[in-house]
Design an enzyme around this catalytic site. Sequence first.
Site, PDB file in Angstrom:
ATOM      1  N   SER A 131      -2.636  23.494  62.275  1.00 10.39           N
ATOM      2  CA  SER A 131      -2.058  22.926  61.288  1.00 10.39           C
ATOM      3  C   SER A 131      -0.299  22.957  61.302  1.00 10.39           C
ATOM      4  CB  SER A 131      -2.586  23.223  59.844  1.00 10.39           C
ATOM      5  OG  SER A 131      -3.900  23.099  59.821  1.00 10.39           O
ATOM      6  N   GLU A 246     -16.175  24.935  65.434  1.00 10.90           N
ATOM      7  CA  GLU A 246     -15.508  25.774  64.221  1.00 10.90           C
ATOM      8  C   GLU A 246     -16.258  25.450  63.016  1.00 10.90           C
ATOM      9  OE1 GLU A 246     -11.255  26.534  61.686  1.00 10.90           O
ATOM     10  OE2 GLU A 246     -11.386  24.634  63.254  1.00 10.90           O
TER      11      GLU A 246
END
Length: 387
Positions: A131, A246
């Site tokens: 991110s 994930e």
Amino acid sequence: MDLRDTPAEAEFRHGLREWLGAVLPELPPPPDPADWPGRRRYDTGWQRRLYDAGYAGVHWPREAGGRGATPVEHLIFLEETERAGAPYVGANFVGLLHAGPTVAAEGTPEQRRRWLPPILSGAEVWCQGFSEPGAGSDLAALRTRAVRDGDHYVVSGSKLWTSHAEVADWCELLVRTDPEAPKHRGISWLVLPMDAPGVTVRPLRTLTGTAEFAELFLDEVRVPVGNRVGAEHDGWRVTMVTLSFERGTAFAGEVVACRRSLAALARLARDNGAWEQPAVRRSLGLLAARFGALWRLVQWNVSEAQGGGVPGPGASVFKLRFSEARQELYDLAAEVLGAGALVLDEEWSAPRLQGLSYTIAAGTSQIQRNIVAQRVLGLPKQERAGG
């Protein structure tokens, strides 16, 4: 898929249970949650014990250094370690649950030899650099640049919410290697050494008072081309592999933990009288059903990832519903506790605050709904107004 224990699986469960019973009393007390260097030592120390006993990477394929466990054995491992209250992967979760499986699935033989053994033994810790300030939910909008210079990339930019950056040795890093390409192309997946010149880490303090995330600043950092996993400009596809792990299997242990917490919450409700409220009993029953269904999804995703495979889009179904169910669990805990929910503790209030991020981290719930709609249900992409 028949998930009843065979004689071999029962033997595996018995051996694991005996080992846990012998080794857990020998562990030192866990460090303060805000002491990340101490937590790294504690978590990697536990990982080393698993490694020495042959339980590290229990579900990883043997060629990647794991035990090559079957889906049922993997589930047994998750059930028994949670039942015994064993430490979680903690500071090494990025390496063990995201980066390691990605390198095992997509890396070269040399990369697997270099990075997988120290992940499994706890010798090296990883963080995640995906991110950015302007590229969170829209991850493909990332702007961190990597310019090829001979046998290196020169990387400049910044990352946000970089998990465990201040104690990590390596970072799974997404960079833009072709700024002219459409945003989902021209991205590469690099392994960044955290001690490289030009790397600056600035910890971010969360609601619970700990600094498990950080800002990461990269000023002309030189990263060897040999640290690229997958082909140049093919990083988005590799990233989808990482995010499948994930979202699909990395939360598996937490489902077991939530079921255990739900049982504890039911006992608490009986003790403090909240059980007499029909709405509380109804909510407890509904959550028991939801976590039971989520455990079935875990079984599906673990089976799909058997032998180093990659979970499919069903991982997003799991991540979407688990994130919301976990928040519902701790919201109910606050209702049962009443004024006691205002006291910050590690059992109920801190997990509730941490849970606020679950519908955002690893892809927001809105993003997961898009993935489910398009890749599971086969719905068309929504056309933009005027498009």
